[in-house]
Design a protein around this motif. Structure first.
Motif, PDB file in Angstrom:
ATOM      1  N   ASN A 108    -108.683 -25.615 -13.573  1.00 38.59           N
ATOM      2  CA  ASN A 108    -109.493 -26.484 -14.156  1.00 38.59           C
ATOM      3  C   ASN A 108    -111.350 -25.786 -14.054  1.00 38.59           C
ATOM      4  O   ASN A 108    -112.068 -26.044 -14.827  1.00 38.59           O
ATOM      5  CB  ASN A 108    -109.701 -27.886 -14.053  1.00 38.59           C
ATOM      6  CG  ASN A 108    -108.353 -28.402 -14.792  1.00 38.59           C
ATOM      7  OD1 ASN A 108    -107.904 -27.771 -15.739  1.00 38.59           O
ATOM      8  ND2 ASN A 108    -108.123 -29.598 -14.714  1.00 38.59           N
ATOM      9  N   ILE A 117    -109.722 -32.174 -17.327  1.00 36.37           N
ATOM     10  CA  ILE A 117    -110.578 -31.033 -17.606  1.00 36.37           C
ATOM     11  C   ILE A 117    -111.829 -31.951 -18.343  1.00 36.37           C
ATOM     12  O   ILE A 117    -113.157 -31.519 -18.228  1.00 36.37           O
ATOM     13  CB  ILE A 117    -110.055 -29.822 -18.235  1.00 36.37           C
ATOM     14  CG1 ILE A 117    -111.131 -28.906 -18.640  1.00 36.37           C
ATOM     15  CG2 ILE A 117    -109.298 -30.502 -19.614  1.00 36.37           C
ATOM     16  CD1 ILE A 117    -111.686 -28.050 -17.402  1.00 36.37           C
ATOM     17  N   ALA A 128    -109.333 -30.638 -27.348  1.00 40.22           N
ATOM     18  CA  ALA A 128    -108.035 -30.073 -26.893  1.00 40.22           C
ATOM     19  C   ALA A 128    -106.966 -30.659 -27.616  1.00 40.22           C
ATOM     20  O   ALA A 128    -105.676 -30.737 -26.983  1.00 40.22           O
ATOM     21  CB  ALA A 128    -108.115 -30.955 -25.312  1.00 40.22           C
ATOM     22  N   ILE A 142    -107.666 -20.078 -20.754  1.00 38.55           N
ATOM     23  CA  ILE A 142    -107.688 -19.472 -19.531  1.00 38.55           C
ATOM     24  C   ILE A 142    -106.714 -18.394 -19.274  1.00 38.55           C
ATOM     25  O   ILE A 142    -106.712 -17.510 -18.086  1.00 38.55           O
ATOM     26  CB  ILE A 142    -107.285 -20.538 -18.460  1.00 38.55           C
ATOM     27  CG1 ILE A 142    -107.661 -20.234 -17.109  1.00 38.55           C
ATOM     28  CG2 ILE A 142    -105.788 -21.059 -18.527  1.00 38.55           C
ATOM     29  CD1 ILE A 142    -109.076 -20.286 -16.772  1.00 38.55           C
ATOM     30  N   ARG A 164     -97.245 -40.344 -19.568  1.00 34.12           N
ATOM     31  CA  ARG A 164     -97.665 -41.740 -19.459  1.00 34.12           C
ATOM     32  C   ARG A 164     -99.030 -41.847 -20.145  1.00 34.12           C
ATOM     33  O   ARG A 164    -100.149 -41.232 -19.535  1.00 34.12           O
ATOM     34  CB  ARG A 164     -97.780 -42.039 -18.007  1.00 34.12           C
ATOM     35  CG  ARG A 164     -96.791 -43.474 -17.859  1.00 34.12           C
ATOM     36  CD  ARG A 164     -96.670 -43.837 -16.536  1.00 34.12           C
ATOM     37  NE  ARG A 164     -95.577 -43.478 -15.748  1.00 34.12           N
ATOM     38  CZ  ARG A 164     -95.340 -43.564 -14.377  1.00 34.12           C
ATOM     39  NH1 ARG A 164     -96.330 -44.036 -13.740  1.00 34.12           N
ATOM     40  NH2 ARG A 164     -94.235 -43.145 -13.943  1.00 34.12           N
TER      41      ARG A 164
HETATM   42  N1  LIG Z   1    -107.267 -23.571 -22.901  1.00 35.97           N
HETATM   43  C1  LIG Z   1    -107.211 -23.389 -21.763  1.00 35.97           C
HETATM   44  O1  LIG Z   1    -107.200 -22.564 -21.187  1.00 35.97           O
HETATM   45  C2  LIG Z   1    -106.886 -24.768 -21.074  1.00 35.97           C
HETATM   46  C3  LIG Z   1    -107.096 -24.917 -19.639  1.00 35.97           C
HETATM   47  C4  LIG Z   1    -106.676 -26.157 -18.931  1.00 35.97           C
HETATM   48  C5  LIG Z   1    -106.359 -27.339 -19.902  1.00 35.97           C
HETATM   49  N2  LIG Z   1    -106.467 -26.887 -21.164  1.00 35.97           N
HETATM   50  C6  LIG Z   1    -105.921 -28.141 -22.285  1.00 35.97           C
HETATM   51  O2  LIG Z   1    -106.722 -29.278 -21.870  1.00 35.97           O
HETATM   52  C7  LIG Z   1    -106.163 -30.294 -22.128  1.00 35.97           C
HETATM   53  C8  LIG Z   1    -106.285 -31.234 -21.086  1.00 35.97           C
HETATM   54  O3  LIG Z   1    -105.476 -30.856 -19.871  1.00 35.97           O
HETATM   55  P1  LIG Z   1    -105.512 -31.663 -18.495  1.00 35.97           P
HETATM   56  O4  LIG Z   1    -105.070 -30.868 -17.726  1.00 35.97           O
HETATM   57  O5  LIG Z   1    -107.066 -32.345 -18.294  1.00 35.97           O
HETATM   58  O6  LIG Z   1    -104.668 -33.014 -19.092  1.00 35.97           O
HETATM   59  P2  LIG Z   1    -104.397 -34.213 -18.566  1.00 35.97           P
HETATM   60  O7  LIG Z   1    -105.298 -34.637 -17.157  1.00 35.97           O
HETATM   61  O8  LIG Z   1    -103.053 -34.538 -18.287  1.00 35.97           O
HETATM   62  O9  LIG Z   1    -105.095 -35.370 -19.537  1.00 35.97           O
HETATM   63  C9  LIG Z   1    -104.451 -35.335 -20.642  1.00 35.97           C
HETATM   64  C10 LIG Z   1    -105.340 -36.377 -21.331  1.00 35.97           C
HETATM   65  O10 LIG Z   1    -104.981 -36.137 -22.961  1.00 35.97           O
HETATM   66  C11 LIG Z   1    -105.367 -37.271 -23.565  1.00 35.97           C
HETATM   67  N3  LIG Z   1    -104.330 -37.244 -24.619  1.00 35.97           N
HETATM   68  C12 LIG Z   1    -102.821 -36.971 -24.545  1.00 35.97           C
HETATM   69  N4  LIG Z   1    -102.544 -37.180 -25.740  1.00 35.97           N
HETATM   70  C13 LIG Z   1    -103.572 -37.191 -26.911  1.00 35.97           C
HETATM   71  C14 LIG Z   1    -103.630 -37.353 -28.370  1.00 35.97           C
HETATM   72  N5  LIG Z   1    -102.412 -37.179 -28.957  1.00 35.97           N
HETATM   73  N6  LIG Z   1    -104.881 -37.648 -28.783  1.00 35.97           N
HETATM   74  C15 LIG Z   1    -105.836 -37.846 -27.980  1.00 35.97           C
HETATM   75  N7  LIG Z   1    -105.632 -37.393 -26.656  1.00 35.97           N
HETATM   76  C16 LIG Z   1    -104.605 -37.436 -25.888  1.00 35.97           C
HETATM   77  C17 LIG Z   1    -104.739 -38.585 -22.623  1.00 35.97           C
HETATM   78  O11 LIG Z   1    -105.306 -39.598 -22.989  1.00 35.97           O
HETATM   79  P3  LIG Z   1    -104.931 -41.133 -22.519  1.00 35.97           P
HETATM   80  O12 LIG Z   1    -105.711 -41.353 -21.343  1.00 35.97           O
HETATM   81  O13 LIG Z   1    -105.339 -41.817 -23.626  1.00 35.97           O
HETATM   82  O14 LIG Z   1    -103.517 -40.805 -22.217  1.00 35.97           O
HETATM   83  C18 LIG Z   1    -105.301 -37.961 -21.463  1.00 35.97           C
HETATM   84  O15 LIG Z   1    -106.720 -38.229 -21.009  1.00 35.97           O
HETATM   85  C19 LIG Z   1    -104.706 -29.938 -22.645  1.00 35.97           C
HETATM   86  O16 LIG Z   1    -104.570 -29.895 -24.022  1.00 35.97           O
HETATM   87  C20 LIG Z   1    -104.590 -28.519 -22.085  1.00 35.97           C
HETATM   88  O17 LIG Z   1    -103.684 -27.900 -22.684  1.00 35.97           O
HETATM   89  C21 LIG Z   1    -106.314 -25.779 -21.769  1.00 35.97           C
END
Ligand SMILES: NC(=O)c1ccc[n+]([C@@H]2O[C@H](COP(=O)([O-])OP(=O)(O)OC[C@H]3O[C@@H](n4cnc5c(N)ncnc54)[C@H](OP(=O)(O)O)[C@@H]3O)[C@@H](O)[C@H]2O)c1
Length: 335
Positions: free
Chosen positions: A128, A159, A223, A272, A321
């Motif tokens: 992150n 993130i 995201a 990443i 969840r």
């Molecule tokens: N491109 C890259 O290199 C990279 C690197 C790291 C992370 N990411 C991306 O960043 C995102 C977040 O990752 P994370 O590890 O920080 O996730 P995380 O802590 O598991 O949190 C997921 C979040 O997404 C929200 N969410 C889930 N489904 C959703 C939807 N359909 N519409 C709107 N919000 C939604 C959830 O909201 P609720 O609180 O309402 O449940 C929660 O706040 C992911 O898409 C991940 O793939 C990308």
């Protein structure tokens, strides 16, 4: 050793299985073998298992092991590895297969964990912070030296909160978007200085336009994607940039519906997965940033829950969840 494997893409609950494999051979020259104590379940890990939405699920000739990040103890080092020693606490990224008790990594992808940083924080210490740096660089590129409003989706994600903290620290105008009223309330309490809007409100686009001063956003950090992309592009000022870095949502948006040409919009991806293309010096700077963040702001690397590696199915249920705060860890015993 215990490991989680899959030989075809599909629903993680269906295709992942706990396997007992022979321990890997001793590390070759320049390699380090790490006994992994904790590794995160990242949305990207599950994306790799499940495949790209709409794409055909793949089958693999040899079983694959999820996970690219984790922390543990150096078990043994190969010839020529001088700066790491058995017993040392380390974090690894990007090293495929961290959902195993043991993993073998090139020594330059193994980072000593600073004293005072807990094992749990160390397990989350690289991806992150590196993602934050990639996103900030992409925002800077999009701004061409003029700081305008930035909107981010999934702002309550792990993130998203790191981005929120960076916005407050560096003073860039950020508007947070989340998908529920309860998520919005929780984030407002965490970041009272940042406007937070729920897309569950029918008038959320108007609320965002008010929050960005009616001129449109300069950048959207997204995201979620899917069918939300069209609404997000509509939030941008002409000449603005949509930075896509995740795919949490469903549905799709045709490129043609975004009016890219008449509005001179830019859409770009950030991954990443490109981190290894940075020079060794740039990577060393990123690692120094990540270890400083882990030491000084461990609350930004929040753990939602921990499960033993064998309980991966329950752990994945927890990841999915709604309203979860932080990242779920899979753990292994120390020996
Ligand atoms: N491109 C890259 O290199 C990279 C690197 C790291 C992370 N990411 C991306 O960043 C995102 C977040 O990752 P994370 O590890 O920080 O996730 P995380 O802590 O598991 O949190 C997921 C979040 O997404 C929200 N969410 C889930 N489904 C959703 C939807 N359909 N519409 C709107 N919000 C939604 C959830 O909201 P609720 O609180 O309402 O449940 C929660 O706040 C992911 O898409 C991940 O793939 C990308």
């Amino acid at each position: 050793m215990r490991t989680i494997t899959y030989d075809r893409q599909g629903d993680a609950a269906q295709v992942l299985r706990l396997s007992a494999l022979p321990d890997p051979p001793a590390p070759a020259a320049g390699q380090v073998q790490v006994r992994v104590l904790a590794r995160p379940i990242r949305p990207g890990d599950l994306g790799g298992v499940e495949g790209f939405p709409g794409g055909p699920p793949q089958r693999f000739a040899a079983p694959r092991i999820p996970g690219v990040e984790g922390m543990g103890i150096v078990e043994s080092v190969g010839e020529g590895v001088r700066d790491l020693r058995p017993g040392q606490r380390v974090a690894v990224f990007p090293v495929p297969g961290t959902w195993s008790d043991l993993v073998t990594a090139p020594s330059d992808l193994v980072v000593p964990v600073p004293e005072g940083v807990s094992d749990e924080t160390a397990a989350l210490m690289l991806v992150n912070p590196f993602t934050l740096l990639s996103l900030l660089r992409a925002v800077e590129d999009a701004q061409h030296g003029q700081t305008g409003p930035v909107v981010q989706t999934a702002a309550g994600s792990s993130i998203g909160k790191v981005v929120g903290a960076a916005a407050l620290k560096h003073g860039f105008p950020l508007v947070n978007l989340v998908r529920s009223a309860t998520g919005a309330e929780a984030l407002r309490q965490r970041f009272p200085g940042l406007p937070t809007i729920s897309t569950a409100d029918v008038d959320w686009p108007e609320q965002v336009q008010d929050a960005v001063g009616g001129q449109g956003a300069q950048v959207v950090l997204d995201a979620v994607g899917g069918s939300l992309t069209r609404d997000l592009a509509a939030l941008l000022a002409d000449g603005g940039t949509l930075i896509s870095y995740g795919r949490l949502g469903s549905g799709s948006t045709p490129l043609e519906s975004l009016a890219l040409t008449p509005r001179a919009l830019t859409v770009r991806g950030v991954s990443i997965g490109q981190w290894l293309t940075r020079t060794p010096e740039q990577r060393a700077e990123d690692v120094a940033f990540a270890t400083r963040l882990a030491a000084n702001a461990p609350e930004l690397l929040e753990v939602a829950a921990r499960y033993d590696l064998a309980d991966f199915a329950q752990a994945i249920g927890h990841v999915r969840r709604p309203g979860k705060s932080g990242t779920v860890l899979l753990t292994s015993p120390t020996s």
